[in-house]
Design an enzyme around this catalytic site. Structure first.
Site, PDB file in Angstrom:
ATOM      1  N   THR A 173      -2.177  -3.108  -3.540  1.00  3.61           N
ATOM      2  CA  THR A 173      -3.610  -2.526  -4.101  1.00  3.61           C
ATOM      3  C   THR A 173      -3.991  -3.695  -5.173  1.00  3.61           C
ATOM      4  O   THR A 173      -3.192  -3.924  -5.971  1.00  3.61           O
ATOM      5  CB  THR A 173      -3.710  -1.275  -4.570  1.00  3.61           C
ATOM      6  OG1 THR A 173      -3.582  -0.454  -3.392  1.00  3.61           O
ATOM      7  CG2 THR A 173      -4.858  -0.841  -5.620  1.00  3.61           C
ATOM      8  N   ARG A 226      -8.902   9.881   4.734  1.00  5.19           N
ATOM      9  CA  ARG A 226      -8.824  10.065   3.308  1.00  5.19           C
ATOM     10  C   ARG A 226      -9.203   8.801   2.585  1.00  5.19           C
ATOM     11  O   ARG A 226      -9.247   7.743   2.789  1.00  5.19           O
ATOM     12  CB  ARG A 226      -7.194  10.271   3.172  1.00  5.19           C
ATOM     13  CG  ARG A 226      -6.866  10.330   1.630  1.00  5.19           C
ATOM     14  CD  ARG A 226      -6.246   9.043   0.797  1.00  5.19           C
ATOM     15  NE  ARG A 226      -6.056   9.164  -0.354  1.00  5.19           N
ATOM     16  CZ  ARG A 226      -5.685   8.029  -1.213  1.00  5.19           C
ATOM     17  NH1 ARG A 226      -5.796   6.938  -0.806  1.00  5.19           N
ATOM     18  NH2 ARG A 226      -5.196   8.272  -2.259  1.00  5.19           N
ATOM     19  N   ASP A 268      -9.063   6.625  -4.936  1.00  5.49           N
ATOM     20  CA  ASP A 268      -9.781   6.825  -6.125  1.00  5.49           C
ATOM     21  C   ASP A 268     -10.470   5.194  -6.315  1.00  5.49           C
ATOM     22  O   ASP A 268     -11.682   4.960  -7.015  1.00  5.49           O
ATOM     23  CB  ASP A 268      -8.962   6.603  -7.375  1.00  5.49           C
ATOM     24  CG  ASP A 268      -7.955   5.869  -7.351  1.00  5.49           C
ATOM     25  OD1 ASP A 268      -7.210   5.513  -6.348  1.00  5.49           O
ATOM     26  OD2 ASP A 268      -7.510   5.104  -8.360  1.00  5.49           O
ATOM     27  N   THR A 314      -4.859   1.302 -10.414  1.00  8.36           N
ATOM     28  CA  THR A 314      -4.126   1.559  -9.204  1.00  8.36           C
ATOM     29  C   THR A 314      -2.978   2.648  -9.361  1.00  8.36           C
ATOM     30  O   THR A 314      -2.430   2.733 -10.531  1.00  8.36           O
ATOM     31  CB  THR A 314      -3.268   0.218  -8.984  1.00  8.36           C
ATOM     32  OG1 THR A 314      -2.218   0.337  -7.814  1.00  8.36           O
ATOM     33  CG2 THR A 314      -2.632  -0.360 -10.058  1.00  8.36           C
ATOM     34  N   GLY A 315      -2.612   3.082  -8.328  1.00 10.31           N
ATOM     35  CA  GLY A 315      -1.635   4.289  -8.560  1.00 10.31           C
ATOM     36  C   GLY A 315      -1.977   5.382  -7.604  1.00 10.31           C
ATOM     37  O   GLY A 315      -2.738   5.220  -6.776  1.00 10.31           O
ATOM     38  N   GLY A 332      -3.914   7.770  -6.097  1.00 10.72           N
ATOM     39  CA  GLY A 332      -5.408   8.194  -6.330  1.00 10.72           C
ATOM     40  C   GLY A 332      -6.081   9.535  -6.597  1.00 10.72           C
ATOM     41  O   GLY A 332      -6.715   9.832  -7.340  1.00 10.72           O
TER      42      GLY A 332
HETATM   43  N1  ASP Z   1      -5.182   4.031  -5.863  1.00 10.36           N
HETATM   44  C1  ASP Z   1      -4.845   3.754  -4.600  1.00 10.36           C
HETATM   45  C2  ASP Z   1      -5.062   5.023  -3.528  1.00 10.36           C
HETATM   46  O1  ASP Z   1      -4.755   5.829  -3.913  1.00 10.36           O
HETATM   47  C3  ASP Z   1      -3.367   3.395  -4.123  1.00 10.36           C
HETATM   48  C4  ASP Z   1      -2.878   2.338  -5.009  1.00 10.36           C
HETATM   49  O2  ASP Z   1      -3.529   1.958  -6.022  1.00 10.36           O
HETATM   50  O3  ASP Z   1      -1.864   1.739  -4.584  1.00 10.36           O
HETATM   51  O4  ASP Z   1      -5.628   4.801  -2.620  1.00 10.36           O
END
Ligand code: ASP
Length: 317
Positions: A183, A211, A214, A234-235, A237
């Protein structure tokens, strides 16, 4: 103001030194530096923060190490569905795409949506049709196939689990050279004090068909406002959506007068932690201050400023 700043991320999560071989670590650092340099070049040539953000993100999308564009993870159906958004903080203009397939650089399409669609967000086949009409570069399914991502998906495809691309559970039993993270995002403030932010992702491994995370949601995974800050998250979502992370940081600055650092800290290290939301964000303000803030073990990250700061990192400081 004649100073400028660019920050980037390549994903946050359980990233431990023991999980990467020295060779892979070097490749990640090189990939981050390359993206940082691409974006910095734009700013140094008096380009806009919007173009710098796009250039940095395209470089990361083209690098199969990162979970965006080429290196995107697989959905439950075994396909790649990508999300991206870009925003500029002067007019509060934004563009986003969600659940897109076969688009070589989703961030470029997000910018195109912002400038030429009359809308803010397009999804799925509608986004694809728009991309074809605008002459955007497309890529076949094979382009997005990486064996490592495929193997990650094979491990959990028969379960109801979906995973952050960079969670340790996801990596158990895999040889270290197969441990992949991703990401991507960038935030920048240019010589004129204009802020931009962008985020691009393949989402989470084994996510349900349709799906959306965020990343493409303005105010959640991506936000820019010259009066406050530029943010790319990032994280996990689902948590970031419920916490409205990016706009929350901006609001703390706008309505409560907090500094960029204070606002990021409250949202990432307090609010998200209480909810159980793992991840992080990168942020800049109009003065060129920056934050690389995360509550996970690590975050692929980098920052380069006209004042001479130039660094990339992976693990906790
Ligand atoms: N935030 C991203 C999502 O939930 C995933 C990520 O940041 O690795 O799609």
């Amino acid at each position: 103001m004649s100073t400028f700043t660019l920050a980037i991320h390549g994903g946050a999560g359980t990233i431990l030194k023991s999980m990467l071989t020295p060779e892979l670590e070097t490749k990640y650092l090189q990939g981050l530096q390359q993206a940082l340099d691409k974006g910095y070049e734009v700013l140094a040539q008096q380009g806009s923060s919007l173009d710098a953000v796009k250039a940095a993100i395209m470089s990361l999308e083209d690098n199969e190490l990162f979970n965006a564009g080429r290196g995107s993870v697989f959905t439950k159906k075994g396909i790649n569905e990508m999300d991206a958004a870009i925003m500029e903080g002067t007019q509060l203009g934004g563009g986003a795409v969600a659940g897109v397939r076969n688009i070589k650089n989703p961030i470029a399409l997000a910018k195109e949506v912002m400038l030429h669609s009359g809308h803010v967000m397009l999804s799925g086949n509608g986004a694809k049709e728009f991309a074809l009409n605008r002459g955007m570069e497309m890529a076949p399914d094979e382009y997005f196939f990486t064996k490592y991502r495929y193997d990650q998906w094979i491990e959990i495809r028969d379960s109801d689990f979906y995973q952050l691309d960079h969670k340790e559970d996801n990596l158990k039993g895999m040889p270290s050279q197969e441990k992949k993270f991703g990401t991507v995002g960038a935030v920048a403030v240019d010589m004129n004090g204009h802020i931009a932010a962008g985020t691009s992702t393949g989402g989470m491994t084994n996510k349900r068909y349709g799906r959306i995370g965020d990343s493409p949601l303005l105010g959640v995974g991506t936000y820019a406002n010259d009066a406050t800050c530029g943010i790319s998250c990032t994280g996990h979502g689902e948590y970031f959506m419920r916490a409205v992370v990016a706009y929350d940081v901006s609001c703390l600055m706008e309505y409560k007068g907090l500094s960029l650092q204070e606002a990021c800290h409250i949202v990432v290290k307090e609010k998200l932690v209480k909810m159980g939301g793992e991840g992080g964000l990168i942020a800049v303000d109009a003065l060129g201050n920056f934050e690389l803030c995360y509550n996970s073990e690590g975050m692929y990250r980098g920052v380069r400023t006209s004042e001479g700061i130039n660094k990339v990192a992976i693990y906790k400081d």
